[in-house]
Motif scaffolding. Structure first.
Motif, PDB file in Angstrom:
ATOM      1  N   LEU A 643      73.382 -73.020  17.382  1.00  0.00           N
ATOM      2  CA  LEU A 643      72.950 -73.263  16.005  1.00  0.00           C
ATOM      3  C   LEU A 643      71.759 -72.350  15.671  1.00  0.00           C
ATOM      4  O   LEU A 643      71.681 -71.750  14.597  1.00  0.00           O
ATOM      5  N   LYS A 644      70.853 -72.261  16.634  1.00  0.00           N
ATOM      6  CA  LYS A 644      69.659 -71.437  16.417  1.00  0.00           C
ATOM      7  C   LYS A 644      70.047 -69.964  16.251  1.00  0.00           C
ATOM      8  O   LYS A 644      69.592 -69.297  15.316  1.00  0.00           O
ATOM      9  N   LEU A 645      70.912 -69.505  17.139  1.00  0.00           N
ATOM     10  CA  LEU A 645      71.349 -68.105  17.069  1.00  0.00           C
ATOM     11  C   LEU A 645      72.045 -67.812  15.748  1.00  0.00           C
ATOM     12  O   LEU A 645      71.769 -66.808  15.092  1.00  0.00           O
ATOM     13  N   ASN A 646      72.937 -68.745  15.366  1.00  0.00           N
ATOM     14  CA  ASN A 646      73.669 -68.565  14.109  1.00  0.00           C
ATOM     15  C   ASN A 646      72.714 -68.483  12.939  1.00  0.00           C
ATOM     16  O   ASN A 646      72.851 -67.637  12.052  1.00  0.00           O
ATOM     17  N   THR A 647      71.730 -69.380  12.958  1.00  0.00           N
ATOM     18  CA  THR A 647      70.756 -69.404  11.851  1.00  0.00           C
ATOM     19  C   THR A 647      70.010 -68.085  11.784  1.00  0.00           C
ATOM     20  O   THR A 647      69.844 -67.477  10.721  1.00  0.00           O
ATOM     21  N   VAL A 648      69.559 -67.642  12.957  1.00  0.00           N
ATOM     22  CA  VAL A 648      68.797 -66.386  12.995  1.00  0.00           C
ATOM     23  C   VAL A 648      69.660 -65.242  12.471  1.00  0.00           C
ATOM     24  O   VAL A 648      69.221 -64.462  11.613  1.00  0.00           O
ATOM     25  N   ASN A 649      70.896 -65.172  12.961  1.00  0.00           N
ATOM     26  CA  ASN A 649      71.764 -64.065  12.541  1.00  0.00           C
ATOM     27  C   ASN A 649      72.032 -64.116  11.047  1.00  0.00           C
ATOM     28  O   ASN A 649      71.992 -63.097  10.365  1.00  0.00           O
ATOM     29  N   LYS A 650      72.268 -65.312  10.571  1.00  0.00           N
ATOM     30  CA  LYS A 650      72.575 -65.448   9.152  1.00  0.00           C
ATOM     31  C   LYS A 650      71.366 -65.003   8.309  1.00  0.00           C
ATOM     32  O   LYS A 650      71.499 -64.221   7.366  1.00  0.00           O
ATOM     33  N   LEU A 651      70.211 -65.508   8.724  1.00  0.00           N
ATOM     34  CA  LEU A 651      68.992 -65.180   7.985  1.00  0.00           C
ATOM     35  C   LEU A 651      68.749 -63.670   7.990  1.00  0.00           C
ATOM     36  O   LEU A 651      68.441 -63.062   6.965  1.00  0.00           O
ATOM     37  N   ARG A 652      68.948 -63.091   9.144  1.00  0.00           N
ATOM     38  CA  ARG A 652      68.720 -61.643   9.241  1.00  0.00           C
ATOM     39  C   ARG A 652      69.717 -60.879   8.376  1.00  0.00           C
ATOM     40  O   ARG A 652      69.373 -59.885   7.737  1.00  0.00           O
ATOM     41  N   THR A 653      70.953 -61.368   8.358  1.00  0.00           N
ATOM     42  CA  THR A 653      71.971 -60.678   7.554  1.00  0.00           C
ATOM     43  C   THR A 653      71.616 -60.768   6.080  1.00  0.00           C
ATOM     44  O   THR A 653      71.654 -59.769   5.352  1.00  0.00           O
ATOM     45  N   ILE A 654      71.251 -61.973   5.649  1.00  0.00           N
ATOM     46  CA  ILE A 654      70.933 -62.120   4.210  1.00  0.00           C
ATOM     47  C   ILE A 654      69.736 -61.246   3.850  1.00  0.00           C
ATOM     48  O   ILE A 654      69.738 -60.544   2.836  1.00  0.00           O
ATOM     49  N   VAL A 655      68.712 -61.283   4.704  1.00  0.00           N
ATOM     50  CA  VAL A 655      67.510 -60.482   4.395  1.00  0.00           C
ATOM     51  C   VAL A 655      67.883 -59.002   4.351  1.00  0.00           C
ATOM     52  O   VAL A 655      67.437 -58.254   3.483  1.00  0.00           O
ATOM     53  N   LYS A 656      68.722 -58.589   5.280  1.00  0.00           N
ATOM     54  CA  LYS A 656      69.108 -57.174   5.319  1.00  0.00           C
ATOM     55  C   LYS A 656      69.859 -56.784   4.046  1.00  0.00           C
ATOM     56  O   LYS A 656      69.603 -55.735   3.453  1.00  0.00           O
ATOM     57  N   GLU A 657      70.751 -57.679   3.619  1.00  0.00           N
ATOM     58  CA  GLU A 657      71.495 -57.395   2.385  1.00  0.00           C
ATOM     59  C   GLU A 657      70.563 -57.307   1.191  1.00  0.00           C
ATOM     60  O   GLU A 657      70.653 -56.411   0.364  1.00  0.00           O
ATOM     61  N   ASN A 658      69.644 -58.255   1.124  1.00  0.00           N
ATOM     62  CA  ASN A 658      68.771 -58.330  -0.055  1.00  0.00           C
ATOM     63  C   ASN A 658      67.628 -57.326  -0.028  1.00  0.00           C
ATOM     64  O   ASN A 658      67.209 -56.815  -1.042  1.00  0.00           O
ATOM     65  N   HIS A 659      67.084 -57.100   1.152  1.00  0.00           N
ATOM     66  CA  HIS A 659      65.866 -56.283   1.215  1.00  0.00           C
ATOM     67  C   HIS A 659      66.024 -55.012   2.034  1.00  0.00           C
ATOM     68  O   HIS A 659      65.072 -54.250   2.191  1.00  0.00           O
ATOM     69  N   ARG A 660      67.196 -54.832   2.607  1.00  0.00           N
ATOM     70  CA  ARG A 660      67.481 -53.663   3.445  1.00  0.00           C
ATOM     71  C   ARG A 660      66.429 -53.490   4.530  1.00  0.00           C
ATOM     72  O   ARG A 660      65.841 -52.441   4.726  1.00  0.00           O
ATOM     73  N   LYS A 661      66.086 -54.561   5.197  1.00  0.00           N
ATOM     74  CA  LYS A 661      65.172 -54.410   6.339  1.00  0.00           C
ATOM     75  C   LYS A 661      65.511 -55.426   7.416  1.00  0.00           C
ATOM     76  O   LYS A 661      66.090 -56.484   7.147  1.00  0.00           O
ATOM     77  N   GLU A 662      65.125 -55.059   8.654  1.00  0.00           N
ATOM     78  CA  GLU A 662      65.338 -55.979   9.767  1.00  0.00           C
ATOM     79  C   GLU A 662      64.270 -57.064   9.676  1.00  0.00           C
ATOM     80  O   GLU A 662      63.113 -56.794   9.394  1.00  0.00           O
ATOM     81  N   GLN A 663      64.681 -58.292   9.911  1.00  0.00           N
ATOM     82  CA  GLN A 663      63.718 -59.387   9.801  1.00  0.00           C
ATOM     83  C   GLN A 663      63.451 -59.978  11.180  1.00  0.00           C
ATOM     84  O   GLN A 663      64.381 -60.297  11.908  1.00  0.00           O
ATOM     85  N   LYS A 664      62.160 -60.140  11.503  1.00  0.00           N
ATOM     86  CA  LYS A 664      61.833 -60.824  12.756  1.00  0.00           C
ATOM     87  C   LYS A 664      61.556 -62.284  12.457  1.00  0.00           C
ATOM     88  O   LYS A 664      60.988 -62.619  11.422  1.00  0.00           O
ATOM     89  N   ILE A 665      61.992 -63.120  13.380  1.00  0.00           N
ATOM     90  CA  ILE A 665      61.749 -64.550  13.176  1.00  0.00           C
ATOM     91  C   ILE A 665      60.954 -65.062  14.369  1.00  0.00           C
ATOM     92  O   ILE A 665      61.225 -64.671  15.510  1.00  0.00           O
ATOM     93  N   TYR A 666      59.961 -65.868  14.084  1.00  0.00           N
ATOM     94  CA  TYR A 666      59.106 -66.380  15.155  1.00  0.00           C
ATOM     95  C   TYR A 666      59.237 -67.894  15.227  1.00  0.00           C
ATOM     96  O   TYR A 666      59.566 -68.546  14.241  1.00  0.00           O
ATOM     97  N   TRP A 667      58.959 -68.417  16.409  1.00  0.00           N
ATOM     98  CA  TRP A 667      59.165 -69.853  16.630  1.00  0.00           C
ATOM     99  C   TRP A 667      57.901 -70.523  17.091  1.00  0.00           C
ATOM    100  O   TRP A 667      57.123 -69.967  17.850  1.00  0.00           O
ATOM    101  N   ILE A 668      57.716 -71.778  16.613  1.00  0.00           N
ATOM    102  CA  ILE A 668      56.639 -72.584  17.191  1.00  0.00           C
ATOM    103  C   ILE A 668      57.280 -73.845  17.753  1.00  0.00           C
ATOM    104  O   ILE A 668      58.388 -74.195  17.368  1.00  0.00           O
TER     105      ILE A 668
END
Ligand SMILES: C[S@@+](CC[C@H](N)C(=O)[O-])C[C@H]1O[C@@H](n2cnc3c(N)ncnc32)[C@H](O)[C@@H]1O
Length: 668
Positions: A643-668
């Motif tokens: 679930l976590k991996l899917n979320t990260v991938n999805k988020l990165r894909t959407i950000v890439k589509e919208n902003h054309r950049k790689e997105q880093k995600i951090y966890w606490i």
């Protein structure tokens, strides 16, 4: 991860709790200078040793050095990471928190400086500090003696063996006396240097008790070449002994980098003659352009300039000089022993617009004053920092005016204003990490009211308890922070009232150069050094907290955070970990995403939701801002790695589509 490794790029980045981002910059600098010493982003210490081995050999024998008991530890102390501590926002003590950009921090300044090192790295133009002078006196509201206990001193200095037997005859206590003070100052100054801008500067008040030692450690920390000045300043009250009357103390002034240092925007005008009486001077011809002002000279045509017999400064003209409507009517070539011929030519070539002078300042105007036609050069120059300051008055006067005269030896606010004015810009951040009664905060507000500036301050003060017998304690101030905060509150109100009076009685024209009282920032946000909010770092149950209190928060929150946390506390804790975000960034609750998702400074998103749905991911990815950090909770995904991996991938894909950049995600 070791401290000298770079943060790797990746998907599962944990928010580092002790990682100092700027370490990467050091490593880059090192790599630039000595590429062989950095491999794959990791410092190769053996290669470093190999590189400098020879120097070390030759230096081993004897070197110019200053040392004291505990120095090695003091050096290490500065670089030691700060783990498990953070700054907690205290809204109820703050004033105008929604609009202010000033900050008051309660806590030990070494911890605070380390906590600020990430967010304020290279951002402070000017630091003023007035540390305890180590007078050995115990009569002040704050502690002013730093002697190490005899047992500790003997152990650290090797005066006793491990069984406590004395090895060296101890006949002088001065080592103990100075060592502890130096151990206190050294790491603080070392971290403080990191906070300075490249053109920044630190001013340190001190007297004869420690000036010699302070100068030595500052030479080491800032570099001897970066000493700008040792200012002598008259004491507000003289101290007489049997043989002497001690009338002075000092302010040491060190730059971060003397080559890049810039004075503040405190100007004065000078007018100098454009000729010199030096016999050896050459006599070039210069063309003076039409339009220069001719003050005190009648309109007309001058066949020649008026000469003074025997003067070396007479001017010779080859054409007639035409003066029309108080100005030079046409270009004219003049010959003389010029003082700054290049500066004059540059000014004329620049169409008589303000032009930087070769030595100092900006040429604003060149004009003639009488029929000798000696040009006058009007320059705007920055006021400099003098080596002697005579005008030091009793600082308690300002506290008296606020009916708060309960602090020993506050500094003269006018002196502090002057050094701030001369060394910082109108929008600089000013830091004082031995704030005491907060004279520096008072000075910043007063100066802003005076010259329309927008300087901001950061005050740091230990909540040192006041002595029960002291006037401060009797008046209800249990610690020094309470005195400092109250002073800022009263001083701010007074300054604003006085400014309002002036503003209301000024005319339209005068108001243009005045600060609008409503724009004067007299507020401040209060933070306290506290234990981290994150359980991962400090998962012990805090003393004094009952199990009921633990149960009062949800199981997931209980797992992630310490009791008494609030979301805002966690948000601020995250902000301290970013170099591009400071404590004044706007925090927005994104309530159309969830109840606990925050946007900070339009660049960092902190999602504290206990569960993250697809819809939320969609909304976060589609936000119309350029996010550089997204922080989420590990626990929001339970043990479900997929679930976590899917979320990260999805988020990165959407950000890439919208902003054309790689997105880093951090966890606490
Ligand atoms: C000489 S006073 C500063 C007075 C100040 N310049 C003024 O005009 O009011 C030094 C202050 O530093 C504070 N101090 C000493 N050690 C400190 C520490 N480790 N962290 C923060 N403040 C500290 C003392 O409590 C004291 O208030």
């Amino acid at each position: 991860m070791n401290k000298f490794e770079k943060v790797p790029e990746g998907v599962f980045n944990k928010v580092e709790h002790n990682k100092q981002e700027f370490i990467n910059k050091f490593i880059d600098d090192l790599e630039g200078l000595f590429p062989e010493t950095v491999k794959d982003g990791i410092v190769d210490f053996q290669a470093l040793l190999d590189r400098f081995g020879e120097y070390e050999e030759s230096n081993k024998i004897e070197k110019y050095n200053m040392t004291w008991v505990g120095k090695r530890q003091a050096i290490k102390e500065a670089d030691k990471d700060i783990v498990g501590r953070t700054l907690k926002y205290v809204e109820e003590d703050s004033k105008n928190p929604e609009t202010t950009e000033n900050i008051y921090i309660e806590g030990d300044n070494l911890e605070v400086l380390k906590l600020l090192r990430q967010s304020y790295y290279g951002k402070i133009k000017m630091i003023y500090i007035d540390p305890p002078y180590n007078t050995g006196k115990g009569e002040f509201v704050y502690k002013d003696y730093f002697t190490l206990s005899k047992e500790i001193y003997d152990k650290l200095s090797g005066n006793v063996d491990k069984y406590g037997e004395r090895l060296v005859k101890s006949n002088k206590d001065s080592g103990r006396y100075h060592s502890n003070w130096l151990n206190m100052m050294y790491p603080r100054l070392k971290v403080a240097r990191d906070l300075l801008t490249d053109d920044g500067v630190i001013f340190i008040s001190i007297d004869d008790n420690e000036v010699h030692n302070l100068r030595k450690i500052c030479d080491e920390i800032f570099g001897e070449e970066n000493l700008l000045l040792q200012q002598t300043i008259n004491k507000s009250s003289q101290i007489a002994t049997e043989f002497t009357v001690n009338m002075h103390e000092y302010i040491l002034v060190y730059c971060k980098n003397i080559v890049q240092f810039e004075l503040g925007n405190d100007y004065k005008y000078t007018i100098s003659r454009g000729t010199v009486g030096n016999e050896d001077q050459t006599t070039p011809k210069i063309k003076f352009p039409k339009g220069l002002s001719c003050y005190g000279i009648k309109d007309g045509i001058y066949k020649e300039t008026r000469k003074i017999e025997g003067s070396k400064e007479n001017i010779y003209n080859y054409d007639n000089i035409v003066v029309k409507n108080g100005k030079l009517g046409k270009d004219v070539v003049l010959q003389a022993r010029w003082r700054s011929s290049n500066d004059m030519r540059n000014f004329f070539d620049n169409n008589c617009k303000p032009t930087r002078a070769k030595i100092n300042g900006v040429i604003e105007e060149i004009y003639f004053e009488n029929d000798r036609f000696v040009p006058q050069i009007k320059k705007r120059i920055k006021k400099k920092i003098n080596s002697v300051n005579f005008n030091n008055k009793r600082g308690s006067k300002y506290l008296e005016e606020l009916e708060l005269n309960i602090f020993d030896n506050p500094k003269d606010m006018e002196v502090i204003k002057k050094i701030i004015r001369r060394s910082s810009y109108k929008d600089s951040i000013i830091l004082d990490f031995f704030s005491g009664s907060a004279t520096t905060a008072h000075a910043v507000m007063d100066l802003n009211a005076e010259d329309g500036g927008n300087r901001k301050y950061i005050m740091v003060q230990l909540p040192e308890p006041t002595d029960e017998k002291s006037e401060a304690h009797k008046a209800g101030y249990k610690n020094i922070c309470e005195i400092g905060k109250e002073r800022i509150r009263r001083a701010g109100d007074k300054i604003k009232e006085e400014l309002k009076e002036k503003y209301n009685s000024a005319n339209e024209e005068e108001r243009k150069s005045m600060k609008n009282p409503e724009d004067l920032d007299i507020g401040f946000k209060v933070f306290k050094v506290e234990d981290t909010n994150l359980k991962r770092i400090k998962d012990t149950v805090k003393e004094g907290i009952s199990m009921e209190e633990h149960k009062a928060i949800s199981p997931k929150d209980n797992k992630d955070f310490n009791p008494h946390f609030t979301d805002i506390d966690v948000v601020y804790e995250m902000m301290l970990k970013r170099q591009d975000i400071d404590l004044n960034e706007e925090i927005i609750l994104l309530d159309d995403i969830g109840e606990r998702t925050y946007l900070v400074g339009y660049t960092m998103l902190i999602c504290l939701e206990e569960e993250v749905t697809e819809e939320m991911v969609e909304k976060i990815g589609s936000l119309d801002v350029d996010l550089s950090w997204i922080i989420m909770r590990d626990s929001a995904f339970g043990n479900n790695i997929n679930l976590k991996l899917n979320t990260v991938n999805k988020l990165r894909t959407i950000v890439k589509e919208n902003h054309r950049k790689e997105q880093k995600i951090y966890w606490i």
